[in-house]
Design an enzyme around this catalytic site. Structure first.
Site, PDB file in Angstrom:
ATOM      1  N   ASP A 107      10.843  -0.852  -0.841  1.00 59.32           N
ATOM      2  CA  ASP A 107      11.158  -0.666   0.580  1.00 59.32           C
ATOM      3  C   ASP A 107      11.030  -1.986   1.339  1.00 59.32           C
ATOM      4  O   ASP A 107      10.058  -2.208   2.050  1.00 59.32           O
ATOM      5  CB  ASP A 107      10.176   0.380   1.132  1.00 59.32           C
ATOM      6  N   ASP A 131      13.273   0.403  12.300  1.00 65.93           N
ATOM      7  CA  ASP A 131      12.159   0.491  11.355  1.00 65.93           C
ATOM      8  C   ASP A 131      12.351  -0.553  10.250  1.00 65.93           C
ATOM      9  O   ASP A 131      12.695  -0.232   9.113  1.00 65.93           O
ATOM     10  CB  ASP A 131      12.047   1.902  10.770  1.00 65.93           C
ATOM     11  N   HIS A 137      15.834   3.982   2.755  1.00 70.07           N
ATOM     12  CA  HIS A 137      15.219   4.988   1.878  1.00 70.07           C
ATOM     13  C   HIS A 137      16.289   5.720   1.066  1.00 70.07           C
ATOM     14  O   HIS A 137      16.028   6.141  -0.067  1.00 70.07           O
ATOM     15  CB  HIS A 137      14.398   5.981   2.688  1.00 70.07           C
ATOM     16  N   HIS A 192       2.990   5.077  15.571  1.00 68.37           N
ATOM     17  CA  HIS A 192       2.108   6.002  14.855  1.00 68.37           C
ATOM     18  C   HIS A 192       0.895   6.236  15.740  1.00 68.37           C
ATOM     19  O   HIS A 192       0.503   5.344  16.512  1.00 68.37           O
ATOM     20  CB  HIS A 192       1.600   5.381  13.547  1.00 68.37           C
ATOM     21  N   ASP A 243      12.686  -3.187   3.847  1.00 67.89           N
ATOM     22  CA  ASP A 243      12.789  -3.087   5.319  1.00 67.89           C
ATOM     23  C   ASP A 243      13.341  -4.348   5.983  1.00 67.89           C
ATOM     24  O   ASP A 243      12.712  -4.927   6.894  1.00 67.89           O
ATOM     25  CB  ASP A 243      11.404  -2.759   5.922  1.00 67.89           C
ATOM     26  N   ASP A 257      -1.522   3.455  15.057  1.00 64.78           N
ATOM     27  CA  ASP A 257      -1.127   2.081  15.435  1.00 64.78           C
ATOM     28  C   ASP A 257      -1.852   1.689  16.717  1.00 64.78           C
ATOM     29  O   ASP A 257      -2.053   0.505  16.986  1.00 64.78           O
ATOM     30  CB  ASP A 257       0.375   1.973  15.724  1.00 64.78           C
ATOM     31  N   GLU A 259      11.034  12.634   7.412  1.00 65.62           N
ATOM     32  CA  GLU A 259      11.578  11.393   6.837  1.00 65.62           C
ATOM     33  C   GLU A 259      11.206  11.320   5.358  1.00 65.62           C
ATOM     34  O   GLU A 259      10.029  11.381   4.998  1.00 65.62           O
ATOM     35  CB  GLU A 259      11.006  10.185   7.584  1.00 65.62           C
ATOM     36  N   ASP A 269      16.277   5.942  11.293  1.00 63.53           N
ATOM     37  CA  ASP A 269      15.585   4.659  11.111  1.00 63.53           C
ATOM     38  C   ASP A 269      16.568   3.649  10.545  1.00 63.53           C
ATOM     39  O   ASP A 269      17.132   3.849   9.458  1.00 63.53           O
ATOM     40  CB  ASP A 269      14.412   4.819  10.132  1.00 63.53           C
ATOM     41  N   GLU A 314      16.134   7.386   6.800  1.00 71.56           N
ATOM     42  CA  GLU A 314      16.046   5.931   6.946  1.00 71.56           C
ATOM     43  C   GLU A 314      17.113   5.339   6.035  1.00 71.56           C
ATOM     44  O   GLU A 314      17.190   5.682   4.850  1.00 71.56           O
ATOM     45  CB  GLU A 314      14.649   5.427   6.574  1.00 71.56           C
TER      46      GLU A 314
HETATM   47  C1  XLS Z   1       7.690   4.002   5.683  1.00 73.10           C
HETATM   48  C2  XLS Z   1       8.338   4.694   6.771  1.00 73.10           C
HETATM   49  C3  XLS Z   1       7.521   4.729   8.020  1.00 73.10           C
HETATM   50  C4  XLS Z   1       7.983   5.860   8.874  1.00 73.10           C
HETATM   51  C5  XLS Z   1       7.042   6.289   9.912  1.00 73.10           C
HETATM   52  O1  XLS Z   1       8.284   3.615   4.724  1.00 73.10           O
HETATM   53  O2  XLS Z   1       9.599   4.159   7.007  1.00 73.10           O
HETATM   54  O3  XLS Z   1       7.562   3.518   8.680  1.00 73.10           O
HETATM   55  O4  XLS Z   1       9.222   5.579   9.428  1.00 73.10           O
HETATM   56  O5  XLS Z   1       5.819   6.641   9.368  1.00 73.10           O
HETATM   57 MG    MG Z   2      11.430   1.641   4.946  1.00 74.19          MG
HETATM   58 MG    MG Z   3      10.986   4.822   8.425  1.00 71.17          MG
END
Ligand code: XLS
Ligand code: MG
Ligand code: MG
Length: 413
Positions: A285, A317, A250, A77, A287, A80, A209, A275, A247
């Site tokens: 989420d 991700d 998601h 980002h 992840d 970041d 996304e 992702d 993603e």
């Molecule tokens: C958040 C998203 C984020 C995007 C990039 O849930 O996955 O990480 O991939 O902003």
């Molecule tokens: Mg995610």
């Molecule tokens: Mg993502």
């Protein structure tokens, strides 16, 4: 049981990692288009109900670690790496130069940049808020990220709108918000065309996304399908430059079959970036690292992508769990994540080449003999035995996943 002293714990983790075996060399890992996000490696384990569990790392250390592990691409980002108040200033240029040096030194390439439009208080009303200043600021941010992407050699720009939605109903007009959001994407594409021309580079691939919930109560573009409709809505001035960054989790979060969502994106020619992670249906989420929850589904996702020639990045991700130490992030979390991905990708190749699956699939397409006409009973009878092959194929996929197709069996004596 004797406690394990603090200074022996890393050695224990490393010894057990060695004992696990099956890891790929950095050179092998580099052959895959895998990218590691700055934010995943820098994640400190914090959340609404979670205090951080490990210190943050800067881009220099992360890019070095990625280089050592063989993660050949890095993504970030804007904020970041650039403090919000330094965006677009000389300080940004200095930091970008330091990033370029770190990438070069470690043989890592920047694949993607993304604009943070969710964290700072300026986005409290979303990236397409009513106030014209917020929307002008959003356009500045995406333009600046595009320029940064070109400076760093990226080919992709990702947009997760984050807070494009609302907590309380009726306060915003959805059609207006979506038009305003399109203005930001258009500003990014238009600036991209100029910068690419000036730098003699290709324009970036702009990837939307979707996420169905978080961090708003209601999201205006909650799924990849909604994003496809947005791209085709006529609101974008350069729809051909805009595609998707689905993603995995998601899509699972709203109860979809990720593979079917990816198939729809492929059919539309919009699967630009992906992702990769894992998690649970209809939950938040989380992840989790790829393949830790749904390895069979992942195998099938990769079969689809391999057989349709997807050649974009696989962006890790995910979030190393907060139970993993900072040492563990690079000793266990990233290498195992990459290696599960590679294994599943290679297994997908085995699935595609498997003679049993191939013969079964062909047989299903050949079908049984029917005299012609529209006799429903006769058509059903003609295919009845062949349709058993669906279950046989599913069994074969599990055999491949578990290595049983190589003759491994279990029996109780
Ligand atoms: C958040 C998203 C984020 C995007 C990039 O849930 O996955 O990480 O991939 O902003
Ligand atoms: Mg995610
Ligand atoms: Mg993502």
């Amino acid at each position: 049981m004797n406690p394990i002293s603090e200074n022996q714990q890393q050695a224990l983790v490393s010894r057990l990692m060695q004992a696990c075996g099956g890891s790929y060399s950095p050179a092998t890992r580099r052959k895959y288009f895998i990218s590691g996000p700055q934010w995943a490696a820098a994640y400190q384990g914090q959340a609404l109900f979670h205090a951080p569990t490990r210190p943050e790392l800067g881009f220099e250390a992360i890019i070095r670690k990625f280089g050592e592990l063989g993660i050949g691409h890095w993504a970030t980002h804007d904020t970041d790496v650039i403090p919000t108040d330094a965006l677009g200033t000389d300080r940004q240029a200095e930091i970008v130069a330091r990033i370029q040096a770190a990438l070069k030194q470690n043989g890592v390439a920047c694949s993607m940049v993304t604009t943070e439009t969710f964290f700072h208080a300026v986005w409290a009303g979303g990236p397409a808020a009513e106030a014209a200043e917020v929307r002008e600021y959003a356009r500045f941010r995406v333009r600046n990220a595009v320029a940064m992407g070109h400076e760093l050699g990226a080919s992709y720009a990702v947009y997760w709108p984050g807070s494009l939605g609302y907590y309380v109903q009726g306060a915003i007009d959805e059609t207006e918000s979506l038009r305003w959001y399109a203005d930001a994407i258009n500003a990014a594409c238009e600036h991209d065309i100029e910068v690419a021309r000036a730098k003699n580079r290709n324009t970036l691939k702009h990837c939307l996304e979707a996420k169905p919930f978080e961090p708003q109560a209601e999201i205006l573009l909650p799924t990849s399908d909604a994003m496809l409709a947005f791209i085709a809505s006529g609101l974008l001035t350069h729809p051909q430059m805009v595609g998707l960054n689905p993603e995995y989790l998601h899509e699972l979060m709203w109860g979809a079959a990720p593979r079917a969502a990816l198939a729809r994106a492929l059919l539309a020619g919009k699967l630009f970036h992906f992702d990769v992670n894992d998690g649970y249906r209809l939950k938040h989420d989380v992840d989790i690292g790829v393949g830790l929850v749904n390895p069979l589904d992942w195998l099938n996702v990769l079969v689809l992508l391999r057989s349709h020639g997807y050649n974009g990045p696989f962006n890790l991700d995910y979030k190393p769990p907060r139970t993993t130490s900072q040492f563990g992030v690079f000793e266990v979390s990233f290498p195992t994540c990459v290696d599960r991905f590679i294994t599943l990708w290679e297994m997908a190749g085995e699935v595609i080449a498997d003679p049993i699956i191939k013969e079964a699939t062909d047989a299903l397409k050949r079908g049984g003999p029917v005299a012609g006409g529209h006799d429903a009973d006769a058509i059903a009878r003609a295919n009845r035995e062949l349709l058993t092959l669906h279950e046989l194929i599913a069994h074969r996929l599990v055999q491949i996943l578990l290595g049983l197709h190589r003759g491994r069996t279990f029996s109780i004596a």
